[in-house]
Design an enzyme around this catalytic site. Structure first.
Site, PDB file in Angstrom:
ATOM      1  CG  ASN A   1      -4.701   0.709  -6.570  1.00 51.20           C
ATOM      2  OD1 ASN A   1      -5.854   1.272  -5.916  1.00 51.20           O
ATOM      3  ND2 ASN A   1      -3.894   0.314  -5.942  1.00 51.20           N
TER       4      ASN A   1
ATOM      5  CE  LYS B   1      -1.197   3.191  -4.914  1.00 48.53           C
ATOM      6  NZ  LYS B   1       0.086   2.886  -4.718  1.00 48.53           N
TER       7      LYS B   1
ATOM      8  CG  HIS C   1      -2.036  -2.900  -3.436  1.00 45.37           C
ATOM      9  ND1 HIS C   1      -1.266  -2.358  -2.748  1.00 45.37           N
ATOM     10  CD2 HIS C   1      -1.974  -2.337  -4.604  1.00 45.37           C
ATOM     11  CE1 HIS C   1      -0.567  -1.279  -3.514  1.00 45.37           C
ATOM     12  NE2 HIS C   1      -0.931  -1.548  -4.744  1.00 45.37           N
TER      13      HIS C   1
ATOM     14  CD  GLU D   1       1.011  -3.637  -8.011  1.00 49.64           C
ATOM     15  OE1 GLU D   1       0.782  -2.800  -8.959  1.00 49.64           O
ATOM     16  OE2 GLU D   1       0.474  -3.658  -6.826  1.00 49.64           O
TER      17      GLU D   1
ATOM     18  CB  SER E   1       7.345   3.288 -10.599  1.00 51.82           C
ATOM     19  OG  SER E   1       7.497   3.480  -9.267  1.00 51.82           O
TER      20      SER E   1
ATOM     21  CD  GLU F   1      -0.269   0.872  -1.344  1.00 52.88           C
ATOM     22  OE1 GLU F   1      -1.413   1.337  -1.539  1.00 52.88           O
ATOM     23  OE2 GLU F   1       0.560   1.487  -1.928  1.00 52.88           O
TER      24      GLU F   1
ATOM     25  N   GLY G   1       5.234   3.004  -6.169  1.00 52.19           N
ATOM     26  CA  GLY G   1       5.153   4.190  -5.561  1.00 52.19           C
ATOM     27  C   GLY G   1       6.737   4.910  -5.040  1.00 52.19           C
TER      28      GLY G   1
HETATM   29  C1  PEP Z   1      -0.146   0.241  -7.151  1.00 54.20           C
HETATM   30  O1  PEP Z   1      -0.518   0.851  -6.390  1.00 54.20           O
HETATM   31  O2  PEP Z   1      -0.234  -0.842  -7.502  1.00 54.20           O
HETATM   32  C2  PEP Z   1       1.211   0.730  -7.863  1.00 54.20           C
HETATM   33  C3  PEP Z   1       1.882   0.105  -8.619  1.00 54.20           C
HETATM   34  O3  PEP Z   1       1.437   2.101  -7.625  1.00 54.20           O
HETATM   35  P1  PEP Z   1       2.620   3.110  -8.402  1.00 54.20           P
HETATM   36  O4  PEP Z   1       2.101   2.850  -9.865  1.00 54.20           O
HETATM   37  O5  PEP Z   1       2.040   4.514  -7.970  1.00 54.20           O
HETATM   38  O6  PEP Z   1       3.857   2.480  -8.119  1.00 54.20           O
END
Ligand code: PEP
Length: 259
Positions: free
Chosen positions: A9, A11, A97, A169, A215, A99, A175
């Protein structure tokens, strides 16, 4: 055995030129990987989708959007429909997601509408669920995930479920550099699979691919992917560089053969 699926992703990062450069690097660095062993998906920003689809034309790396709208066309300024995503080369879309839920008012109900529209247009939806830190600390993880999965999958048929991917997630791990331990993540994945078994039966539950996201990095991929109910990863930060994303794909391949 379920085929692992690693999705990046991107973003709101990368211009068109930067996106094309990254995907060209991935084509090179993943050239020894057999498409039959693993699904690899990249999700650039909307503005880069068409250019990236041209670079990926005929290649096994698949293209995803990061969001989608639930109508096929109409007066919905700023939105992009599932058939438009198909038209510019997407086969997947991320939906719900955290976000989007946190900053743009996405709810389980809008996720469900988007999911059903994506399926109708022939896209593979990657549906995100996961608890916040506060919810985990209150001991509400399973309750929250149960509610999200049930609501997001409302009115989705068993046949359509063959195309759905769920991404667990935990919001506190996105992040932040804090990863759920492989056991913590697997516990929730097993819970989701059991819930899908209760909703849809054995065949759908056994085939369902559940990605972990939060992460994920080259160093923790193999440990996560060795867990029995973890079938892939949704990767944010570490998908923005070809070397780290490639190492994650390799980590997933190294974990194959798990019991
Ligand atoms: C994500 O954006 O779905 C995500 C898991 O981000 P990160 O890997 O940076 O934690």
């Amino acid at each position: 055995m379920r085929k692992p699926i690693i999705a990046g992703n991107w973003k709101m990062y990368k211009t068109v030129a930067e996106s094309v450069d990254l995907v060209n690097r991935l084509k090179e660095s993943l050239k020894e990987v057999f498409a039959s062993k693993i699904d690899v998906v990249v999700a650039p920003v909307y503005t880069s989708l068409y250019a990236v689809s041209k670079v990926l034309s005929g290649h096994w790396i698949a293209l995803s959007a990061q969001d989608v709208f639930w109508e096929m066309e109409g007066a919905y300024t700023g939105e992009v429909s599932p058939i438009m995503l198909k038209d510019c080369g997407c086969s997947y879309t991320i939906i719900g997601h955290s976000e989007r839920r946190q900053y743009f008012g996405e709810t389980d109900e809008t996720v469900n509408r988007k999911l059903r529209a994506a399926l109708q247009a022939g896209l593979y939806p990657i549906v995100c669920v996961g608890e916040t830190l506060n919810e985990r600390e209150q001991g509400e993880t399973f309750q929250v995930v149960d509610r999200q999965v049930r609501r997001c999958l409302a009115e989705v048929s068993p046949a359509d479920m063959q195309k759905v991917i769920i991404a667990y997630e935990p919001v506190w791990a996105i992040g932040t550099g804090k990863t759920a331990t492989p056991e913590q993540a697997n516990e929730v994945h097993a819970f989701i699979r059991d819930l899908v078994f209760r909703l849809y039966g054995t065949q759908v539950a056994d085939q369902l691919r559940i990605q972990y996201g939060g992460s994920v990095k080259p160093e923790n991929t193999k440990g996560l992917m060795e867990q029995p109910d973890i079938d892939g990863a949704l990767v944010g930060g570490a998908s923005l560089k070809a070397d780290s994303f490639t190492a994650i794909v390799m980590g997933a391949l190294a974990a194959m053969g798990k019991g």
